[in-house]
Structures are given as structure tokens and as C-alpha cells.
Design an enzyme around this catalytic site. Structure first.
Site, short mmCIF file in Angstrom:
data_model
loop_
_atom_site.label_atom_id
_atom_site.label_comp_id
_atom_site.label_asym_id
_atom_site.label_seq_id
_atom_site.Cartn_x
_atom_site.Cartn_y
_atom_site.Cartn_z
N GLY A 32 -11.90 -11.32 -14.20
CA GLY A 32 -11.02 -12.06 -13.23
C GLY A 32 -9.90 -12.97 -13.26
O GLY A 32 -9.14 -13.03 -13.14
N GLN A 95 5.38 -14.30 3.46
CA GLN A 95 4.76 -14.75 4.95
C GLN A 95 5.26 -16.59 4.71
O GLN A 95 5.36 -17.02 4.42
CB GLN A 95 3.39 -14.89 4.15
CG GLN A 95 2.87 -15.43 6.17
CD GLN A 95 2.40 -14.63 6.32
OE1 GLN A 95 2.40 -13.66 6.35
NE2 GLN A 95 2.25 -15.13 7.92
N HIS A 127 13.03 -13.18 -0.52
CA HIS A 127 12.10 -13.17 0.40
C HIS A 127 13.60 -13.97 1.46
O HIS A 127 13.49 -13.56 3.01
CB HIS A 127 11.15 -11.86 0.33
CG HIS A 127 11.36 -11.34 1.82
ND1 HIS A 127 11.36 -9.75 1.86
CD2 HIS A 127 10.78 -11.21 2.99
CE1 HIS A 127 10.95 -9.25 2.70
NE2 HIS A 127 10.96 -10.66 3.74
N LYS A 190 14.90 -1.27 11.40
CA LYS A 190 14.28 -0.39 10.64
C LYS A 190 13.31 -1.07 11.36
O LYS A 190 13.41 -1.99 11.90
CB LYS A 190 13.86 -0.03 9.87
CG LYS A 190 13.20 -1.35 8.93
CD LYS A 190 12.25 -1.01 7.90
CE LYS A 190 11.89 -2.43 7.62
NZ LYS A 190 12.03 -3.15 5.93
N ARG A 192 8.40 -1.55 11.67
CA ARG A 192 7.38 -0.92 10.99
C ARG A 192 6.39 -1.00 11.92
O ARG A 192 6.31 -2.79 12.57
CB ARG A 192 7.67 -2.45 9.82
CG ARG A 192 6.11 -1.97 8.58
CD ARG A 192 5.98 -3.48 7.83
NE ARG A 192 6.95 -3.47 6.96
CZ ARG A 192 6.30 -2.33 5.62
NH1 ARG A 192 6.63 -1.96 4.87
NH2 ARG A 192 8.37 -2.64 5.13
N ASP A 217 18.13 -2.29 -1.28
CA ASP A 217 17.06 -3.35 -0.50
C ASP A 217 16.58 -4.49 -0.83
O ASP A 217 17.07 -4.37 -2.39
CB ASP A 217 16.13 -2.46 0.23
CG ASP A 217 14.98 -3.34 1.22
OD1 ASP A 217 15.80 -4.06 1.37
OD2 ASP A 217 14.39 -2.67 1.67
N THR A 222 5.77 -0.84 -0.92
CA THR A 222 5.01 0.62 -0.96
C THR A 222 6.15 1.29 -0.93
O THR A 222 5.68 2.85 -0.94
CB THR A 222 4.78 0.54 0.64
OG1 THR A 222 5.72 0.33 1.56
CG2 THR A 222 3.52 -0.45 0.62
C1 R5P Z 1 11.98 -6.52 4.64
O1 R5P Z 1 12.04 -6.77 4.55
C2 R5P Z 1 12.45 -6.03 3.04
O2 R5P Z 1 13.73 -6.26 2.98
C3 R5P Z 1 12.03 -4.55 2.64
O3 R5P Z 1 12.33 -3.38 3.39
C4 R5P Z 1 10.38 -4.43 2.02
O4 R5P Z 1 9.74 -5.26 2.53
C5 R5P Z 1 10.52 -3.31 1.28
O5 R5P Z 1 9.20 -3.20 1.45
P1 R5P Z 1 8.17 -1.39 1.65
O6 R5P Z 1 8.99 -0.72 0.23
O7 R5P Z 1 6.59 -1.62 1.12
O8 R5P Z 1 8.77 -0.58 3.30
#
Ligand code: R5P
Length: 295
Positions: A32, A95, A127, A190, A192, A217, A222
Site C-alpha cells: 500500500g 471536513q 468544497h 437537502k 443528509r 452540484d 456517493t
Molecule cells: C454537499 O455539500 C456537496 O455539495 C455535494 O452535494 C455532496 O458532497 C455530494 O455527495 P454525494 O454524492 O455523496 O451525495
């Protein structure tokens, strides 16, 4: 000035900047651990070097990208190069807050490490700070939506299109894309679930019968956010759906799920910040433009 890296992005950047290109060899040992080697170290010695550091997906590995970047930076330091790091997807930028006391602020550590070893750092739609501008005195963030707009102008939209933000963090960018294209926009919020990662989106969309829905986005990780937005779009009767993101992280089984949706005619396009089968939106021009402003 010389550009070094692996793969298409770095070669294209060298072309765009009219600079020489010098390749990097990289591999992962069976245990690794990561290996990197500049194939032409003599060309980099004492030079102004643009190091391009990118990961690949599916199975994008942020840890691999961080270690590869640090190893390359340290070696370029030994070669007395003047280093400009291009890291189009900044790992660990998700993070960027301490939600619980005692949590490590990952981006601070990762950015701190690379900033110690490079003159300047260029990233795209990070991000933690998505809008264009300086994040720190050393790190500059490019707004990747410029590349998205160029891409959509080439045919991914028509007057009947509507651009959608699947969460409020993308709202400003979606408005910008829609304004530039001269079409409407809409944003939803949204939630989560912190334990399961399940996405819930509030409210219903307006009637989208006969319309082309473009969902934007910053990243597909994921895919949970995009998939939920696609579901909403289908339910609202959108005639076709185009999903666009800057960073194709493509975690877990997201690419398989995307392939199923592609068979239904839903389009997916992403930036080339990470090398992936979906990366048909080039960020090279934007990075080259910023580099020529600071070099
Ligand atoms: C959230 O803050 C971001 O803008 C994205 O919506 C998010 O990171 C996407 O992640 P996933 O594909 O896991 O929903």
C-alpha cells in the site's frame, strides 16, 4: 517553465501554456505504500515547475493523492525547483468545520502540509470555499462553473432548459450558470442523515413536462444527492435530464448506478479534476489562465 505530472491533464496544460512537459512515474507497492519518480529530474532542477497532482476514479483514494503530492513536492524541493502546485480536487476540504469538539480539522492539516512545500497552490471549486478567490495567501480557488458554462454552451442546453441546485450550497452557482445561459433556475434543500448517509430533499419541483433539466452540484461522491435530484426531476416530468458536476469522486458503487441511469438516457458530465470515465468537461483552460496571471 516546465509542467510535470501524470496523464492527459498535465500534458494538455503544458500545451496550453506553451511549456515543456516532463512525466512522473508512480505506483503503489503491494503493502500500500506509494512510489513516485520524476523521470527527468535534471530538467526540473532549479526550474519554475508546475506540478499537477490528480487522482483517479472510480475508487478515488484521497489518501493516495495526499501522499503522492507530498512525496512529489518534497523531491522538487530537493531539486531546488520553484513549485506551483495544481491540485484541481483538494482532498479533505469536506471536513472544514469542527462539528463535534475534538474533531480534527482535516483541510487545515492537509492544506498546511502542501503550503509548506509549494510557492503557490491552485485548486478548483474547493468544497470549503467554492467561489473564485484566495483561500489563504498561498492557495487560490478557481470557480469551475466557468468550464461548465462553456461545456453547456456547446449543446448541453436549449431555451427550454432549467438548471437545478440539489442543495442550497450550489444555489449561487446554479443561478450564475442559468443567467449565463439565459435560462431559468431552481434550488431545493437537502438533509443528509448523519448515520445512514441517506439524502432527503424538501418540497416538490414545479411541472417540468417537456423540459430539459440540468442538475449541477460541485461533486458526485456517493451520488446520493444527484440520484435523489434525478428522482425528483423524473417525478416532475422532465423530458430529459443532464447531471453536471465538477468533481467525479465516484465513491462506492456510484458509477454502476450512474451506468444504469445512462442506459435510461440520463446524461452525466463532470470536470477532469479527477480522471474518470465521466470527465468530459476540461478545466485546463481555467487553470492555465490563472497560472499565467501569477507566473
Ligand atoms: C454537499 O455539500 C456537496 O455539495 C455535494 O452535494 C455532496 O458532497 C455530494 O455527495 P454525494 O454524492 O455523496 O451525495
Amino acid at each position: 517553465m516546465i509542467v510535470t505530472g501524470t496523464g492527459r491533464f498535465s500534458e494538455a496544460l503544458a500545451g496550453e501554456m506553451d511549456a515543456d512537459f516532463s512525466p512522473i512515474e508512480t505506483k503503489v507497492f503491494p503493502d500500500g505504500e506509494v512510489y513516485i519518480r520524476f523521470k527527468e529530474p535534471e530538467k526540473l532542477k532549479g526550474e519554475k515547475v508546475i506540478l499537477v497532482s490528480r487522482g483517479e476514479s472510480p475508487n478515488f483514494n484521497p489518501n493516495l493523492l495526499v501522499i503522492r503530492t507530498l512525496l512529489a513536492l518534497k523531491e522538487l524541493n530537493r531539486l531546488n525547483s520553484q513549485i506551483y502546485l495544481v491540485i484541481p480536487y483538494m482532498p479533505y476540504a469536506r471536513q472544514d468545520k469542527r462539528f463535534l469538539e475534538g474533531e480534527a480539522l482535516s483541510i487545515e492539516t492537509v492544506r498546511g502540509l502542501v503550503e509548506k512545500l509549494a510557492e503557490k497552490i491552485i485548486t478548483v471549486t474547493s468544497h470549503d470555499r467554492r467561489e473564485e478567490g484566495e483561500i489563504t495567501g498561498k492557495t487560490y480557488n478557481i470557480d469551475g462553473t466557468e468550464a461548465v458554462i462553456r461545456f453547456l454552451r456547446k449543446g448541453g442546453f436549449n431555451g427550454n432548459s432549467i438548471v437545478m441546485a440539489p442543495d442550497m450550497a450550489s444555489d449561487t452557482f446554479v443561478r450564475k450558470i442559468a443567467d449565463e445561459l439565459g435560462v431559468e433556475s431552481l434550488s431545493v434543500d437537502k438533509e443528509r442523515d448523519k448515520k445512514t448517509g441517506e439524502i432527503e430533499m424538501e418540497g416538490e419541483l414545479p411541472d417540468l413536462s417537456g423540459r430539459r433539466l440540468i442538475i449541477y452540484d460541485d461533486m458526485i461522491s456517493t451520488g446520493g444527492t444527484m440520484f435523489r435530484a434525478v428522482e425528483k426531476g423524473k417525478k416532475a416530468g422532465a423530458e430529459n435530464i443532464v447531471c453536471v458536476a465538477i468533481h467525479p469522486v465516484l465513491a462506492k458503487d456510484s458509477l454502476e448506478k450512474i451506468e444504469v441511469l445512462q442506459k435510461e438516457g440520463i446524461e452525466f458530465h463532470t470536470g477532469d479534476s479527477i480522471d474518470s470515465p465521466l470527465s468530459d468537461i476540461s478545466l485546463v483552460e481555467d487553470v492555465a489562465e490563472r497560472l499565467s496571471e501569477i507566473l
